[in-house]
Design a protein around this motif. Structure first.
Motif, PDB file in Angstrom:
ATOM      1  N   LYS A 141      -0.354   9.728 -14.713  1.00 33.01           N
ATOM      2  CA  LYS A 141      -1.103   9.022 -13.666  1.00 33.01           C
ATOM      3  C   LYS A 141      -2.402   9.738 -13.285  1.00 33.01           C
ATOM      4  O   LYS A 141      -3.215   9.183 -12.539  1.00 33.01           O
TER       5      LYS A 141
ATOM      6  N   PHE B 141      -3.500   2.839 -14.797  1.00 35.10           N
ATOM      7  CA  PHE B 141      -3.405   1.720 -13.850  1.00 35.10           C
ATOM      8  C   PHE B 141      -2.899   0.424 -14.482  1.00 35.10           C
ATOM      9  O   PHE B 141      -2.888  -0.621 -13.825  1.00 35.10           O
TER      10      PHE B 141
ATOM     11  N   THR C 247      -8.973  -0.116  -7.945  1.00 35.02           N
ATOM     12  CA  THR C 247      -7.866  -0.710  -8.698  1.00 35.02           C
ATOM     13  C   THR C 247      -6.958  -1.530  -7.793  1.00 35.02           C
ATOM     14  O   THR C 247      -6.455  -2.590  -8.193  1.00 35.02           O
ATOM     15  N   GLN C 248      -6.757  -1.064  -6.578  1.00 38.72           N
ATOM     16  CA  GLN C 248      -5.959  -1.832  -5.609  1.00 38.72           C
ATOM     17  C   GLN C 248      -6.658  -3.142  -5.274  1.00 38.72           C
ATOM     18  O   GLN C 248      -6.029  -4.217  -5.233  1.00 38.72           O
TER      19      GLN C 248
ATOM     20  N   ASN D  91      -8.803   4.655  -6.891  1.00 36.00           N
ATOM     21  CA  ASN D  91      -7.570   4.129  -6.290  1.00 36.00           C
ATOM     22  C   ASN D  91      -7.866   2.880  -5.465  1.00 36.00           C
ATOM     23  O   ASN D  91      -7.130   1.886  -5.520  1.00 36.00           O
TER      24      ASN D  91
ATOM     25  N   LEU E  14       0.029  -0.932 -12.599  1.00 32.03           N
ATOM     26  CA  LEU E  14      -0.381  -1.487 -11.313  1.00 32.03           C
ATOM     27  C   LEU E  14      -0.844  -2.926 -11.480  1.00 32.03           C
ATOM     28  O   LEU E  14      -0.499  -3.799 -10.673  1.00 32.03           O
TER      29      LEU E  14
END
Length: 952
Positions: free
Chosen positions: A520, A484, A460-461, A457, A487
């Motif tokens: 997800k 992702f 990927t952010q 998480n 995103l």
């Protein structure tokens, strides 16, 4: 969900039964790829033609059965995994068509990438994509993942170099974009699809915000999601379709052929290794280098350098580098030596202002720069080799804007520390801002899975949002980044990808949850266990690099698959499950059909020898120790029995004729449950026993000739045109070259131990090994004289034994001795014909490939033909007699490969038996060819030279 009965019934009518697999062992074996996911297909189909793919897809479309395609299974992101139907490529997908003097090449999806480059090398060209797995991965996977590598960047990847494509869509329709009639037919049958593609392109180009985002994203290396850049780069719907298939990972169709525009393979190249004091300085040098004539710039952080600092090729100072040091491995290529020299000066001048902690200046020596690149390639396996048993090695693959590379790299390192991935290393293709990070992950408990989830998480952010980068640069989206994609791309682009998926695959049967998923948590599900099985193979990462060289691949199990199943057996045992049936199946699939030559270790990044595991299992099951002990102590007597059997067989062939002999022996073998060894027309006659004669004394250099047991046993075949036994032919050649040939006393009782070791009797092998070394020490006058061995497997065994013990014996395989000492002492009169060459497994281990080729090139004015994709002949000692299907499978393409040759050469008598049978030409020792094309040079041979020993 189980597969529909009507689908299974239809498939059984379409595909031969021997290419349909539903049993638990085989489906697990084929269901395993290089990723860290484990899904076991319900049905595996090995397809051999496009027509079969069409038929399978039509049935799957009709019954809404999910289908996933696989080529080599080296993919790292789970794109080739399924719990439904897995379609794998069989033998007949290796077609090629080189066009326009190598400027284009048409390839089928089963061609290994490195093989395509070998075909193109004479033209000075290569395919653009250059993934690290190019020696194993296949064109189908390279194209479907838009795989790239160290040099190709975005300018030479599949998207940029594709010329045309042939695809099978989900409904079974075939489109070949280079054939006008196929395109016209497709426009008639799928006009609506093409209209919709064209309309999507118009919509995207009109949406300037989205179009600009797409252009920006694809200036980076990017394989996250579908190749929607096709919608802004092209307006013709056929061009859009052609390019959107690149990187689609099987979710839009099956790629059955591709035509590439090739790129130059410059012959001159050099590499340098520059160490900067910190990662900031290192990354700031990258944009400067991007403006220079460099072909690759690889970044290695301090952790990655530490992981390989003990590898040969790196100086001692690497161990003393500062904690923040960071290195760049730089390569430059050119069409001429003078141009390369100019480029190197320009490159070094451009980075001169930057502080450097250490450096290895540019070298053009292939051995030296080869070592540097081996260091870079060794970083990934270095982590795998030291990981805790039972953990997985994960390699992630992201791209950052190059101008922010230093900041991004430091932020990644902060995430390693935050989530306690202390072993993680960072390296990558710096010119593209493409960084790989490797870490080990335990998936065996919920806490560790939660740690991985939190880390992903954050990563990927960081990549997709904070830096606007790509979550996947070259490894494909797969299952692990599918959650992702939205995103990274945002809702509009994500929905666009779903629209395209629905357009091509309205029933959603092609690789569901690959690339696009609404789950997800997908990346946290179906995680692969790696249970401990045996210390010999526990480090295996299941990458599949070993598979191309295995003779049993697609007959039974490959090395990777052997390890997978052995792991499963051991896990089931620990769980208290009954594994008797599985072990019974594994005995044949895993043990009996393993050649155990260890070629797999030469391809394995961790040098794992699956053959060593098989030998260990054979030793544990060996149940004839008394017979082995008797043979150790009565070796000469035992081999008299073998000679007698060969003599009787040869007599039978002479009396009955070859066809009748084959029928009779085949019938007898069948009656005995295949316990009787198989006879073939290439079976050797019995060799005459050797009679020792004390050597003459003269001034010629001495060579001790240890003629191996197989050479003492087996003479020429009945059909061979040269009936002189190998031992006599070898003696003639050595004497011709000016040597005094000395035979060890009691030679008929001697053996190097290799046959005992192969059969699972290591103690008996050691006894014969000790005996032979003792005799050779005495015969060579305590190591003064070299030892010549005529069979490569025995050479390898004895050379390794001598090295291990530190004994003063100079042992040479026939090829090495000939190459080093005989070529310059002989006068060559080469033949005007092609010669087929088989380089044995042992010769490959001894690094004799080039020496063998050099020798044969001296013997012919025409081509040396080395059949493609035949690394091991599968004869493996006596398996060609007792498990002949292994030999037949390995050499199934040999006859076609050597059809323009009149004879073949090798350096193992048993291998030559199988090669002769399956090629249609006679294979003999290299000694026969060499003797036939050479004469004495510069000296005369004493009359006593041929009297030192003789045949009875």
């Amino acid at each position: 969900m189980t597969l529909p009965t009507n689908f299974l019934s239809a498939i059984k009518l379409l595909i031969p039964e021997n290419r349909l697999f539903t049993d638990p062992m085989t489906t697990l074996a084929y269901g395993t790829d290089a990723s860290f996911y484990r899904l076991v297909p319900q049905l595996v189909i090995r397809v051999e033609s496009e027509q079969e793919v069409v038929a399978v897809l039509k049935e799957a479309h009709k019954t809404q059965v999910a289908v996933t395609f696989r080529a080599a299974g080296t993919s790292l992101s789970g794109q080739a995994s399924t719990d439904s139907v897995l379609v794998v490529l069989g033998d007949h997908w290796n077609g090629k068509d080189i066009r326009n003097d190598g400027l284009q090449i048409r390839l089928q999806p089963g061609v290994i990438g490195a093989q395509a480059n070998k075909w193109l090398l004479p033209y000075g060209q290569k395919i653009g994509p250059d993934p690290a797995s190019i020696d194993t991965c296949k064109i189908g996977g390279i194209l479907a993942n838009n795989a790239s590598g160290m040099c190709c960047g975005t300018a030479q990847n599949s998207y940029s170099t594709i010329r045309d494509i042939r695809v099978v869509l989900a409904d079974g329709t075939v489109l070949d974009t280079e054939q006008a009639d196929s395109v016209e037919a497709f426009k008639q049958s799928h006009g609506e699809l093409l209209e919709r593609l064209a309309h999507l392109g118009q919509e995207v180009r009109a949406n300037t915000t989205l179009a600009d985002k797409i252009r920006h994203k694809y200036r980076l290396k990017n394989t996250t999601g579908l190749s929607i850049n096709a919608l802004v780069d092209y307006d013709d719907p056929i061009d859009i379709l052609k390019h959107i298939m690149v990187g689609s990972e099987g979710i839009l169709g099956f790629i059955s052929a591709v035509t590439y525009n090739t790129v130059p393979e410059h012959p001159y190249k050099a590499s340098a290794f520059i160490v900067f004091p910190d990662i900031e300085t290192c990354c700031k040098a990258v944009p400067i280098l991007k403006q220079q004539p460099v072909s690759a710039v690889e970044l290695l952080d301090r952790r990655s350098l530490r992981s390989v600092e003990n590898k040969p090729g790196l100086p001692e100072w690497v161990k003393t580098l500062s904690d923040n040091a960071c290195a760049l491995l730089i390569e430059s290529r050119a069409a001429s030596a003078s141009l390369l020299s100019e480029q190197l000066k320009q490159i070094m001048a451009s980075i001169q202002p930057f502080p450097m902690e250490q450096k290895i200046d540019f070298t053009q020596n292939p051995n030296e720069y080869g070592k540097l690149w081996a260091i870079r390639k060794g970083t990934f396996p270095a982590v795998g080799g030291v990981r805790k048993m039972g953990t997985s090695v994960i390699i992630e693959d992201v791209t950052f804007p190059i101008e922010r590379l230093a900041e991004a790299a430091n932020r990644l390192i902060e995430l390693f520390e935050k989530h306690h991935y202390d072993e993680a290393i960072l390296f990558g293709h710096a010119l593209d801002g493409n960084l790989h990070f490797v870490f080990t992950q335990d998936f065996n408990n919920p806490e560790q899975v939660a740690r991985y989830s939190a880390f992903m998480n954050d990563v990927t952010q960081l990549v997709a949002v904070d830096f606007g980068g790509a979550l996947k640069a070259e490894h494909g989206t797969g299952r692990n980044m599918a959650p992702f994609v939205e995103l990274e791309w945002g809702a509009d682009a994500w929905q666009l990808m779903w629209d395209i998926k629905k357009l091509f695959d309205p029933k959603h049967i092609l690789s569901p949850d690959v690339v696009l998923s609404k789950n997800k948590e997908l990346h946290l599900q179906n995680l692969k266990p790696l249970p401990e099985a045996d210390e010999l193979v526990d480090r295996c990462m299941e990458c599949g690099f070993c598979e191309p060289v295995c003779p049993a691949k697609d007959l039974t199990l490959s090395p990777r698959q052997r390890i997978v199943i052995w792991r499963d057996i051991q896990a089931k045992k620990r769980a208290g499950q009954n594994v008797d049936q599985l072990m019974e199946q594994y005995q044949y699939y895993g043990i009996d059909t393993c050649a155990a030559t260890g070629l797999c270790s030469m391809r394995c990044p961790l040098e794992i020898n699956t053959g060593a595991l098989v030998k260990k299992l054979r030793a544990e099951a060996a149940n004839h120790p008394k017979m082995a002990n008797w043979l150790v102590n009565h070796f000469a007597t035992g081999f008299k029995g073998v000679r007698f059997t060969l003599a009787v067989a040869a007599k039978g062939q002479a009396v009955l004729g070859t066809p009748m002999m084959e029928n009779i022996t085949h019938g007898l073998r069948k009656l005995t449950g295949n316990r009787l060894p198989r006879w073939s027309s290439a079976m050797p006659k019995a060799a005459k026993p050797l009679r020792f004669v004390p050597p003459a004394t003269d001034n010629r250099p001495r060579v001790v000739y240890f003629t191996t047991c197989v050479s003492r046993m087996m003479g020429p075949a009945v059909r061979d045109f040269d009936q002189v036994p190998l031992v006599e032919k070898t003696k003639q050649l050595l004497v011709k070259a000016g040597y005094q040939v000395v035979l060890p006393e009691w030679v008929n009782s001697l053996c190097c131990g290799q046959p005992f070791d192969s059969k699972g009797y290591p103690e008996q092998a050691l006894q014969k090994e000790n005996e032979l070394i003792g005799v050779l020490m005495e015969t060579t006058r305590q190591g003064q004289d070299p030892v010549y061995i005529d069979t490569s497997s025995c050479s390898l065994h004895l050379i390794e034994a001598v090295k291990k013990r530190g004994v003063n014996l100079n042992v040479y395989d026939s090829v090495d001795f000939i190459h080093q000492f005989l070529l310059e002492k002989l006068d060559f009169h080469p033949l005007d014909e092609n010669i087929a060459l088989h380089i044995t497994c042992s010769s490959r281990h001894l690094a004799e490939n080039q020496a063998f080729i050099d020798i044969v090139r001296n013997c012919t004015t025409k081509q040396v033909v080395i059949p493609e994709d035949i690394y091991c002949c599968g004869f493996a000692g006596d398996k060609g007699f007792n498990t002949p299907e292994l030999n037949a499978h390995s050499l199934r393409h040999l006859k076609e490969e050597v059809k323009h040759c009149k004879q073949g050469v090798s350096n193992s008598r048993t291998c030559e038996v199988g090669l002769s049978e399956h090629s249609g030409i006679d294979y003999r020792s290299i000694v026969y060819l060499l003797d036939s094309v050479t004469k004495e040079k510069k000296f005369s041979v004493p009359d006593t030279a041929l009297q030192s020993w003789s045949l009875n």
